[in-house]
Design an enzyme around this catalytic site. Structure first.
Site, PDB file in Angstrom:
ATOM      1  N   MET A 191       4.591  -5.668  25.675  1.00  0.00           N
ATOM      2  CA  MET A 191       5.182  -4.690  24.756  1.00  0.00           C
ATOM      3  C   MET A 191       4.142  -3.909  23.952  1.00  0.00           C
ATOM      4  O   MET A 191       4.499  -3.119  23.084  1.00  0.00           O
ATOM      5  CB  MET A 191       6.165  -5.375  23.801  1.00  0.00           C
ATOM      6  CG  MET A 191       7.297  -6.081  24.495  1.00  0.00           C
ATOM      7  SD  MET A 191       8.196  -4.964  25.598  1.00  0.00           S
ATOM      8  CE  MET A 191       9.068  -6.172  26.576  1.00  0.00           C
ATOM      9  N   CYS A 192       2.861  -4.112  24.232  1.00  0.00           N
ATOM     10  CA  CYS A 192       1.810  -3.370  23.529  1.00  0.00           C
ATOM     11  C   CYS A 192       1.663  -1.967  24.091  1.00  0.00           C
ATOM     12  O   CYS A 192       1.699  -1.777  25.309  1.00  0.00           O
ATOM     13  CB  CYS A 192       0.469  -4.095  23.656  1.00  0.00           C
ATOM     14  SG  CYS A 192       0.292  -5.470  22.534  1.00  0.00           S
ATOM     15  N   HIS A 193       1.474  -1.022  23.200  1.00  0.00           N
ATOM     16  CA  HIS A 193       1.199   0.342  23.615  1.00  0.00           C
ATOM     17  C   HIS A 193      -0.270   0.471  24.010  1.00  0.00           C
ATOM     18  O   HIS A 193      -1.136  -0.112  23.351  1.00  0.00           O
ATOM     19  CB  HIS A 193       1.465   1.314  22.452  1.00  0.00           C
ATOM     20  CG  HIS A 193       2.898   1.390  22.060  1.00  0.00           C
ATOM     21  ND1 HIS A 193       3.495   0.457  21.228  1.00  0.00           N
ATOM     22  CD2 HIS A 193       3.864   2.275  22.384  1.00  0.00           C
ATOM     23  CE1 HIS A 193       4.760   0.784  21.057  1.00  0.00           C
ATOM     24  NE2 HIS A 193       5.014   1.881  21.740  1.00  0.00           N
ATOM     25  N   ASP A 237     -16.149 -20.261  30.102  1.00  0.00           N
ATOM     26  CA  ASP A 237     -16.428 -20.095  31.531  1.00  0.00           C
ATOM     27  C   ASP A 237     -17.925 -20.195  31.830  1.00  0.00           C
ATOM     28  O   ASP A 237     -18.333 -20.840  32.791  1.00  0.00           O
ATOM     29  CB  ASP A 237     -15.884 -18.756  32.028  1.00  0.00           C
ATOM     30  CG  ASP A 237     -16.190 -18.528  33.493  1.00  0.00           C
ATOM     31  OD1 ASP A 237     -15.815 -19.376  34.328  1.00  0.00           O
ATOM     32  OD2 ASP A 237     -16.833 -17.502  33.809  1.00  0.00           O
ATOM     33  N   MET A 245      -3.144  -6.880  18.031  1.00  0.00           N
ATOM     34  CA  MET A 245      -3.130  -7.554  19.334  1.00  0.00           C
ATOM     35  C   MET A 245      -4.428  -7.311  20.091  1.00  0.00           C
ATOM     36  O   MET A 245      -4.908  -8.191  20.804  1.00  0.00           O
ATOM     37  CB  MET A 245      -1.917  -7.112  20.166  1.00  0.00           C
ATOM     38  CG  MET A 245      -0.592  -7.574  19.587  1.00  0.00           C
ATOM     39  SD  MET A 245      -0.512  -9.342  19.238  1.00  0.00           S
ATOM     40  CE  MET A 245      -0.829 -10.034  20.841  1.00  0.00           C
ATOM     41  N   GLU A 246      -5.009  -6.139  19.925  1.00  0.00           N
ATOM     42  CA  GLU A 246      -6.286  -5.848  20.578  1.00  0.00           C
ATOM     43  C   GLU A 246      -7.388  -6.755  20.029  1.00  0.00           C
ATOM     44  O   GLU A 246      -8.207  -7.276  20.788  1.00  0.00           O
ATOM     45  CB  GLU A 246      -6.645  -4.371  20.416  1.00  0.00           C
ATOM     46  CG  GLU A 246      -5.818  -3.433  21.262  1.00  0.00           C
ATOM     47  CD  GLU A 246      -4.364  -3.251  20.829  1.00  0.00           C
ATOM     48  OE1 GLU A 246      -3.579  -2.695  21.613  1.00  0.00           O
ATOM     49  OE2 GLU A 246      -3.991  -3.673  19.708  1.00  0.00           O
TER      50      GLU A 246
END
Length: 173
Positions: A90-92, A142, A127-128
Site C-alpha cells: 500500500m506504499c506509494h 548476510d 516506511m522507506e
C-alpha cells in the site's frame, strides 16, 4: 468503509477513529493522496544488530571475506528505500530527495544503524526509512553469517518523522 468495520476500529489513534486503507467494502486499498498538499517530509529509523565481539571487530577491521560490510549494507539500504513500494503493497512510490545511513557501535557487541530519508511530497517516508534500516541489518547478517549465524536484529523502530498534516513525531524512550 462500512459502519460495521468502523466499529471494530473505534478508539484507535486514527483520524475520526477510522482506518484509511479500506474501501467501502472493507477491502484494502491504496489511499488516494491526490488532494493532499506537498510538504517537506523526513523520517529517521533505527535498528541494531547484536553479535559477538569478534564479529563486530572483523566488520570494523574490514576482515570479512565477502568485502566491506558497511559499504555494501549502505548501498542495500539506499536501494531498499528507493524500492519500498515494491515490497510494501500500500506504499506509494516516492521521489526521494535524500537517504543517509550512519553506523555506530557500542565498542563491544552491537552495531547501530540509523537511516534518514527525505522527500518533498504528499505522503511520508516512514516506511522507506524502516525498510532501509531493515535491509541494512539483513545485509550485515548476510555478509557475516559465515562468521556467526546467531546474530540478532532489532529492535527496529521509527525514531522521528516530520512534515505532513499529522505533524511531527519523536519517540520518547
Amino acid at each position: 468503509m462500512s459502519d460495521q468495520h468502523n466499529q471494530e476500529y473505534e478508539g484507535l489513534p486514527t483520524p475520526a477513529g477510522k482506518l484509511t486503507h479500506f474501501n467501502e467494502q472493507g477491502r484494502a486499498r491504496m489511499v488516494d493522496i491526490s488532494d493532499k498538499e506537498s510538504t517537506s517530509r523526513t523520517a529517521i529509523a533505527v535498528t541494531t544488530v547484536q553479535m559477538l565481539p569478534a564479529t563486530l571487530a572483523a566488520i570494523k577491521a574490514g576482515q570479512v571475506g565477502k568485502g566491506d560490510v558497511l559499504a555494501v549494507a549502505q548501498v542495500a539500504g539506499i536501494q531498499a528505500a528507493k524500492r519500498t513500494s515494491d515490497w510494501i503493497p500500500m506504499c506509494h512510490p516516492l521521489p526521494l530527495t535524500g537517504v543517509n545511513i550512519t553506523f555506530g557501535d557500542n565498542d563491544h557487541d552491537e552495531l547501530h544503524i540509523e537511516v534518514q530519508v527525505k522527500t518533498e511530497g504528499k505522503t511520508g517516508v516512514e516506511m522507506e526509512a524502516l525498510t532501509a534500516a531493515s535491509a541494512v541489518a539483513l545485509t550485515v547478517y548476510d555478509m557475516c553469517k559465515a562468521l556467526q549465524k546467531d546474530m540478532v536484529i532489532g529492535p527496529t523502530m521509527l525514531l522521528s518523522k516530520s512534515g505532513g498534516k499529522n505533524g511531527d513525531f519523536k519517540r520518547n524512550d
